[in-house]
Design a protein around this motif. Structure first.
Motif, mmCIF file in Angstrom:
data_model
loop_
_atom_site.group_PDB
_atom_site.id
_atom_site.type_symbol
_atom_site.label_atom_id
_atom_site.label_comp_id
_atom_site.label_asym_id
_atom_site.label_seq_id
_atom_site.Cartn_x
_atom_site.Cartn_y
_atom_site.Cartn_z
ATOM 1 N N ASN A 23 0.935 -1.290 0.024
ATOM 2 C CA ASN A 23 -0.077 -0.003 0.097
ATOM 3 C C ASN A 23 0.777 1.234 0.101
ATOM 4 O O ASN A 23 1.168 1.702 0.997
ATOM 5 N N THR A 24 1.389 1.552 -1.271
ATOM 6 C CA THR A 24 2.470 2.498 -1.178
ATOM 7 C C THR A 24 1.642 3.829 -0.838
ATOM 8 O O THR A 24 2.147 4.878 -0.422
ATOM 9 N N GLY A 25 0.237 4.284 -1.411
ATOM 10 C CA GLY A 25 -0.224 5.432 -1.148
ATOM 11 C C GLY A 25 -0.476 5.796 0.471
ATOM 12 O O GLY A 25 -0.178 6.882 0.851
ATOM 13 N N ALA A 26 -0.732 4.667 1.204
ATOM 14 C CA ALA A 26 -0.808 4.761 2.616
ATOM 15 C C ALA A 26 0.441 5.069 3.175
ATOM 16 O O ALA A 26 0.520 6.034 4.248
ATOM 17 N N ALA A 27 1.511 4.573 2.734
ATOM 18 C CA ALA A 27 2.716 4.967 3.149
ATOM 19 C C ALA A 27 3.471 6.199 2.898
ATOM 20 O O ALA A 27 4.017 7.002 3.884
ATOM 21 N N ASP A 29 1.255 8.925 2.806
ATOM 22 C CA ASP A 29 0.623 9.510 3.622
ATOM 23 C C ASP A 29 1.163 9.650 4.988
ATOM 24 O O ASP A 29 1.245 10.498 5.665
ATOM 25 N N TYR A 30 1.482 8.245 5.352
ATOM 26 C CA TYR A 30 2.148 8.210 6.716
ATOM 27 C C TYR A 30 3.585 9.136 6.928
ATOM 28 O O TYR A 30 3.637 9.641 7.976
ATOM 29 N N ARG A 33 2.733 12.698 7.567
ATOM 30 C CA ARG A 33 2.146 13.131 8.690
ATOM 31 C C ARG A 33 3.161 12.869 9.961
ATOM 32 O O ARG A 33 2.953 13.620 10.823
ATOM 33 N N SER A 60 1.697 -0.894 -6.196
ATOM 34 C CA SER A 60 0.718 -0.611 -4.982
ATOM 35 C C SER A 60 -0.771 -1.024 -5.245
ATOM 36 O O SER A 60 -1.279 -0.770 -6.424
ATOM 37 N N ASP A 62 -3.201 0.098 -3.392
ATOM 38 C CA ASP A 62 -4.080 1.301 -3.173
ATOM 39 C C ASP A 62 -3.756 2.609 -4.193
ATOM 40 O O ASP A 62 -2.738 2.670 -4.962
ATOM 41 N N SER A 67 -1.955 10.912 -2.033
ATOM 42 C CA SER A 67 -1.085 11.025 -1.171
ATOM 43 C C SER A 67 0.283 11.877 -1.702
ATOM 44 O O SER A 67 0.865 12.472 -1.202
#
Length: 747
Positions: A23-27, A29-30, A33, A60, A62, A67
């Protein structure tokens, strides 16, 4: 961590996290933040560049775009490195720029891209800014300093990595001379071979440093096929748009500088015509195998074609590219681009733009020695390259020694064969005395005239090529001004005993002086001469009001004779009548020796300078003197033509630190549109000189004012080049930035 050793130790101890889903998109975003924040050590608020390097081996699961966009919005530059099953489309979507998306087939190939990543990290591109058009009207006076310039670079094997550094230097040197800024000059760059690729857009960078770093890190695209036509269409469709930062809808001039080392396989004319119709002024720079006919098809005007044999000759055309790039008038859609100072070229007069009247003025004295046959052979080689005919180029040849002699006039011959035959018969005139001033007067009054074939009155370009081996016995100053006032563009070639400073007096610009040790080296300047003859444009003779403000205290008594000689030499380069001069001395109080309108001829001014006596005094109030010249000298009643748009100059010569404060007086003087230059020695205060001068570039220092003549040439160049508009621009860009203010709002 705060040390390299600590970071290395941790990296070497890393263990794979594991897992099957990516899940590169979530990474992305992480890390936005949790890592790019002040508590985690981010120095974004201090202006430190923020960089993210992504390494991925798969697609990915996602969505990555939201992101990635959030990171870019937060001014984070993203590099995306992919291997194995990484999705190239996703990587490009993530990366801040397509050039920052890299891919290898296997992880053991990562060292192959390591250097490229390192170079890019060292010179990261700045985040793009908004390109929303301003809603306020633009002052026409501001537009002159605004330009949108796109460089289109041959990235094929025609250039090759060996010559790439020379291409870098060529582009960088041009950019160094531009006033880069989002509201001034914007620069974009693309390269091409079989297809074209954007390196950066007009709105990618907003500072000169960022652009120079990116150009330095430029890598060649590679390829053996060159499709220049497709590349021209690419930049037209992708770079000269408002989304890419073009301000053509705001009336900002649009420029394209093409650099190529080979012949295009596809057609270039349709795309070049489209650029011309869109009022994009196109320059064509060719090296080695570039096709001259194609370059001429591409360029907006034949004067904007520049050609050199080898890459190491590129510095020879740099100034010639810079001059029209800075002086071309603002083009509008549907109108031909024209060179500043010339009338618009209508269809009926289009042929006149190709007409040149060229007069060769040749030293025929004994000083030429055995070099005359070499000069004659050189002349024939140059003539062979010209397009001679009644409606094209016309040639005249004049020899001179103590007096001039016309060999043939502009209308004597109408074909190249006739001109070459006559040139073959040339024999040296002989004579021991060289009167270049008299010869210049002669060609102005007797050769560049209608009865002798000159087409000056119908708009043909007038060119004088002087070839000399010695220093003139008579004065060349007045004759040179007469040449320029007549609309003639002189080019000076000197060897052996020729005086370079004398030749520079004759030409409009120092780059139009070509020198060599011996006439055996003439072949080395042939291409440069032809290029200068092709690129000449009408030089407007700027008028100047120049005030010399001289420290007249006892401290400069021993240097005063040298100060007078220095002022005389500067004035000798002026065209008194067109230029006006004033001298004010000061110590505790200022005292004018003569005003701008006191004298109207050079002999009168020279006589007044020779008669100067030192004012004397122990106290030096420079601030009071600056206020005095602003209020009493730079005025209409004292002869100032400021309200006519004439450039106003102040040349301060001082050996003392001011007793009074100069700050407010200096600000007021520059704010009034005056360009101050400061020459200081001994106890003159460096900070005061910088505050007084238009910019730090116009502060000159000598150990003693007795040696003031050493900075004469450094001073003459800006005096010639600056006009009122440029003075105002420099003041806004440099002078105001150094002013300190304490502001209190009392509401």
């Amino acid at each position: 961590y705060s040390s390299e050793d600590e970071i290395r130790s941790h990296v070497e101890g890393l263990r794979l996290r594991g897992g099957t889903s990516l899940n590169t998109g979530a990474a992305l975003d992480y890390v936005l933040r949790t890592h790019f924040t002040r508590p985690s050590g981010s120095r974004k608020e201090e202006g430190v560049h923020q960089i993210l390097v992504l390494v991925a081996a798969g697609r990915s699961r996602d969505n990555v775009k939201p992101s990635a966009d959030a990171l870019k919005q937060a001014a984070v530059t993203i590099f995306a490195v992919g291997a194995w099953n990484a999705d190239q489309g996703q990587l490009r979507e993530i990366a801040s720029d397509p050039s920052l998306s890299l891919n290898v087939q296997e992880f053991h190939s990562l060292p192959n891209v390591q250097e490229q990543v390192m170079m890019s990290i060292s010179t990261p591109p700045a985040p793009r800014e908004s390109t929303n058009a301003p809603t306020v009207p633009i002052n026409p006076a501001q537009k002159a300093s605004k330009r949108d310039i796109v460089f289109l670079i041959d990235g094929s094997d025609n250039v090759g990595n060996t010559n790439l550094i020379l291409v870098h230097d060529f582009i960088r040197n041009i950019i160094e001379n531009l006033n880069i800024g989002s509201d001034h000059v914007r620069v974009g760059l693309a390269q091409f071979s079989y297809n074209a690729k954007t390196e950066f857009y007009l709105n990618t960078y907003t500072s000169k440093a960022e652009i120079l770093r990116r150009v330095k890190g430029l890598k060649l695209k590679g390829g053996t096929i060159l499709n220049t036509g497709a590349a021209l269409d690419f930049v037209f469709q992708n770079h000269f748009t408002s989304q890419a930062g073009s301000r053509k809808d705001q009336g900002v001039p649009q420029f394209l500088v093409l650099f190529t080392g080979g012949k295009s396989l596809d057609a270039v004319k349709p795309q070049a015509d489209a650029l011309k119709r869109a009022a994009i002024a196109t320059f064509a720079v060719g090296v080695r195998n570039a096709d001259l006919a194609q370059l001429q098809e591409i360029a907006t005007d034949p004067n904007l074609v520049f050609s050199v044999k080898e890459f190491n000759n590129l510095p020879n055309v740099q100034e010639r590219v810079m001059t029209p790039l800075s002086t071309l008038s603002v083009p509008t859609a549907g109108e031909s681009t024209r060179i500043a100072g010339e009338p618009p070229v209508t269809n009926e007069k289009a042929s006149l733009a190709r007409q040149r009247d060229i007069v060769f003025l040749i030293d025929g004295t004994l000083g030429m020695g055995k070099a005359f046959p070499l000069v004659r052979a050189f002349l024939m080689r140059v003539i062979q390259e010209l397009d001679i005919g009644p409606d094209k180029d016309q040639i005249a040849v004049v020899q001179y020694s103590h007096d001039p002699k016309t060999e043939f006039e502009l209308n004597t011959y109408t074909s190249k064969d006739e001109v070459l035959a006559a040139t073959t018969q040339l024999r040296r005139k002989t004579g021991r005395v060289l009167n270049t001033g008299a010869a210049l007067n002669y060609v102005t009054k007797n050769v560049f005239i209608t009865s002798a074939g000159s087409r000056r009155d119908t708009g043909a370009t007038q060119i004088l090529v002087l070839i000399t081996a010695g220093k003139s016995r008579d004065d060349v100053g007045q004759a040179a001004f007469a040449v320029k006032r007549a609309g003639i563009v002189p080019i000076a070639i000197g060897a052996k005993g020729a005086d370079t400073s004398e030749l520079q007096k004759i030409v409009h610009d120092p780059t139009f002086v070509l020198t060599m040790r011996d006439f055996r080296d003439l072949s080395t300047i042939q291409l440069e001469l032809l290029s200068k003859m092709k690129a000449v444009f009408i030089f407007e003779q700027e008028r100047r009001d120049v005030v010399f403000l001289v420290d007249g205290s006892d401290k400069v008594a021993s240097a005063f004779p040298m100060i007078k000689r220095f002022i005389s030499r500067i004035v000798d380069s002026f065209d008194i009548g067109s230029d006006r001069v004033c001298i004010v001395q000061y110590s505790d109080t200022p005292r004018p020796n003569f005003y701008l309108n006191s004298y109207t001829s050079k002999p009168e001014v020279m006589q007044a300078i020779n008669a100067l006596g030192l004012k004397g005094g122990t106290q030096v109030n420079t601030g009071e003197a600056l206020d005095y010249v602003r209020q009493n000298v730079f005025t209409r009643s004292a002869g100032s033509r400021m309200d006519e748009g004439v450039a106003q100059f102040l040349i301060l010569l001082t050996a003392s630190k001011s007793t009074d404060d100069i700050t407010q007086a200096a600000v007021a003087l520059k704010g009034a549109g005056v360009a101050p230059f400061s020459i200081g020695s001994k106890d003159a205060d460096e900070d005061e000189l910088r505050q007084i001068s238009l910019s730090p570039h116009f502060v000159f220092r000598v150990d003693d004012l007795q040696h003031v003549s050493t900075i004469q040439q450094h001073l003459e160049s800006p005096l010639k080049q600056l006009n009122q508009e440029k003075i105002i621009t420099i003041y806004k860009n440099f002078a105001q930035a150094g002013v300190k203010r304490d502001i209190v709002f009392l509401v």
